[in-house]
Design an enzyme around this catalytic site. Structure first.
Site, PDB file in Angstrom:
ATOM      1  NE  ARG A  25      27.540  48.158  51.683  1.00  0.00           N
ATOM      2  CZ  ARG A  25      28.644  47.707  51.557  1.00  0.00           C
ATOM      3  NH1 ARG A  25      29.440  47.725  52.624  1.00  0.00           N
ATOM      4  NH2 ARG A  25      28.996  46.677  50.626  1.00  0.00           N
ATOM      5  CD  GLU A  37      25.613  48.905  42.887  1.00  0.00           C
ATOM      6  OE1 GLU A  37      26.549  48.384  42.228  1.00  0.00           O
ATOM      7  OE2 GLU A  37      25.627  48.251  44.292  1.00  0.00           O
ATOM      8  CG  LEU A  80      33.524  59.055  37.883  1.00  0.00           C
ATOM      9  CD1 LEU A  80      32.069  59.100  38.341  1.00  0.00           C
ATOM     10  CD2 LEU A  80      34.053  58.100  39.046  1.00  0.00           C
ATOM     11  CE1 TYR A  82      34.921  51.582  29.614  1.00  0.00           C
ATOM     12  CE2 TYR A  82      35.934  52.683  31.542  1.00  0.00           C
ATOM     13  CZ  TYR A  82      35.856  51.658  30.471  1.00  0.00           C
ATOM     14  OH  TYR A  82      37.039  50.858  30.239  1.00  0.00           O
ATOM     15  CE1 TYR A 120      26.038  43.913  40.984  1.00  0.00           C
ATOM     16  CE2 TYR A 120      26.408  46.094  40.115  1.00  0.00           C
ATOM     17  CZ  TYR A 120      26.489  44.998  41.280  1.00  0.00           C
ATOM     18  OH  TYR A 120      26.839  45.640  42.398  1.00  0.00           O
ATOM     19  CG  ASP A 138      29.811  42.088  41.508  1.00  0.00           C
ATOM     20  OD1 ASP A 138      30.168  40.986  41.791  1.00  0.00           O
ATOM     21  OD2 ASP A 138      30.191  43.294  42.123  1.00  0.00           O
ATOM     22  CB  CYS A 192      36.709  35.791  47.884  1.00  0.00           C
ATOM     23  SG  CYS A 192      37.032  34.334  47.206  1.00  0.00           S
ATOM     24  CB  CYS A 200      41.541  31.202  52.380  1.00  0.00           C
ATOM     25  SG  CYS A 200      41.562  31.045  50.841  1.00  0.00           S
ATOM     26  CB  CYS A 209      36.032  27.571  50.463  1.00  0.00           C
ATOM     27  SG  CYS A 209      36.635  27.933  48.902  1.00  0.00           S
TER      28      CYS A 209
HETATM   29  S1  SF4 Z   1      37.966  30.327  51.510  1.00  0.00           S
HETATM   30 FE1  SF4 Z   1      37.258  30.213  49.393  1.00  0.00          FE
HETATM   31  S2  SF4 Z   1      35.404  31.585  49.430  1.00  0.00           S
HETATM   32 FE2  SF4 Z   1      36.709  32.081  51.210  1.00  0.00          FE
HETATM   33  S3  SF4 Z   1      38.552  33.512  50.732  1.00  0.00           S
HETATM   34 FE3  SF4 Z   1      39.185  31.423  50.220  1.00  0.00          FE
HETATM   35  S4  SF4 Z   1      38.784  31.212  47.925  1.00  0.00           S
HETATM   36 FE4  SF4 Z   1      37.359  32.771  48.586  1.00  0.00          FE
END
Ligand code: SF4
Length: 350
Positions: A25, A37, A80, A82, A120, A138, A192, A200, A209
């Site tokens: 990055r 990647e 690694l 594969y 991807y 992905d 997530c 969340c 969400c």
């Molecule tokens: S709010 Fe929704 S998008 Fe955010 S972490 Fe929770 S489930 Fe995932």
């Protein structure tokens, strides 16, 4: 399904504060993004970093990769898994040198045409390195969208992926396709999370969400189980002579192509049958104790390995076999992770 309110502003603001600092990055050239990647497919970031660093020191340009000797290339990838990934990297690098002067093309279709570069990876290189307005979807992104839209379609179904890709693009800001794609993946990797454990309370999109509103975030995404793997019995012989361990090179195509392995037969053999098979190749052995059974899971096959230790005279060997001492095992011959269970024995006693 009604479109979700725009996610990009909050997502990008979160990403600018929370993105992990990663070497590819910090210097996101097309080559750096490409190699990282490919390494990160099936490998955790923390584990891939060491490989990435070593790789870039050994092969700083696409031309270096194209010209790299096969054994050295396999050694850089050892652990690694594969290995078709690293062979495709080199095949693609050779094409890039022949057709594009050693630079990856800034063209999504041309990227997709290179060996080992699928939707991807082409999307990641295209958007991050070349700022093209393309998706990079992905498993992380599929999970995030399944939850954002509270959608219970099977994410292993290509039709679901197509629908989610359309949603991804509806939200992609034209001025920042790369950061947006990266931010989605980062959100999936850090917040997530898979396996019913999303964080969340720390999520910048929690107020939008739909799964969170419905309380279904722990049951999404839905993913149907993959087909059962074929079980393959494998008889392994760890044969030692004064010159080291007996290794055999695998064929140039197919599973673990071109890598090295202990003498083995991809079938279940008795002690005597195994010794007879080696004798028929001109390798006469004295069998010793049994090996601990081990298994290795490939994507479609599961190897169930068993066998014996053995000793032999350090006699000349047929083509494709070598005696490998401890140093050449460490420096030269790449033994795939499938033989991890036997590695300590080979290393301590070679
Ligand atoms: S709010 Fe929704 S998008 Fe955010 S972490 Fe929770 S489930 Fe995932």
């Amino acid at each position: 399904m009604p479109t979700l309110s725009p996610i990009a502003p909050d997502l990008l603001a979160w990403f600018s504060q929370n993105a992990r600092i990663l070497p590819f990055r910090q210097d996101p050239t097309p080559y750096h993004i490409w190699v990282s990647e490919i390494m990160l497919q099936q490998t955790r970031v923390a584990a891939a970093l060491e490989y990435y660093d070593r790789w870039m020191k050994a092969l700083p340009t696409i031309r270096d990769l194209a010209e790299c000797d096969e054994e050295k290339l396999h050694k850089l990838w050892e652990g690694l898994g594969y290995y078709s990934r690293v062979r495709n990297l080199q095949k693609a690098a050779r094409i890039v040198c022949q057709e594009y002067g050693g630079q990856l093309p800034a063209d999504h279709k041309k990227l997709l045409a290179l060996p080992g570069i699928g939707d991807y990876t082409a999307g990641a290189i295209g958007s991050i390195a070349f700022h093209l307005p393309v998706p990079a979807v992905d498993g992380n992104v599929l999970r995030v969208f399944s939850r954002l839209y509270n959608d219970d379609r099977d994410i292993a179904d290509p039709k679901t992926k197509k629908a989610y890709t359309q949603w991804v693009m509806e939200h992609q800001p034209p001025e920042a396709p790369g950061p947006y794609n990266e931010a989605l993946m980062e959100l999936g990797a850090l917040v997530c999370l898979p396996n019913g454990e999303p964080l969340c309370d720390a999520c910048p999109l929690a107020h939008l969400c739909r799964a969170r509103q419905a309380g279904t975030q722990n049951t999404l995404p839905v993913k149907k189980a993959a087909k059962a793997r074929r079980i393959q019995p494998v008889t392994v012989l760890l044969v030692k002579s004064e010159q080291g361990w007996l290794l055999q090179r695998r064929p140039d195509s197919g599973l673990l192509a071109g890598l090295w392995q202990p003498a083995l037969f991809e079938e279940e053999l008795s002690r005597q049958e195994a010794a007879d098979r080696l004798a028929s190749l001109g390798i006469s052995v004295q069998l010793g104790g049994p090996l601990k059974p081990a298994k290795h899971i490939f994507s479609h096959i599961e190897w169930r390995m068993s066998g014996w230790q053995a000793t032999a005279e350090a006699a000349p060997l047929p083509d494709g076999y070598v005696w490998a001492d401890r140093e050449s095992l460490a420096q030269q011959y790449t033994l795939p992770g499938a033989f991890k269970a036997y590695r300590p024995l080979l290393e301590t006693d070679g």
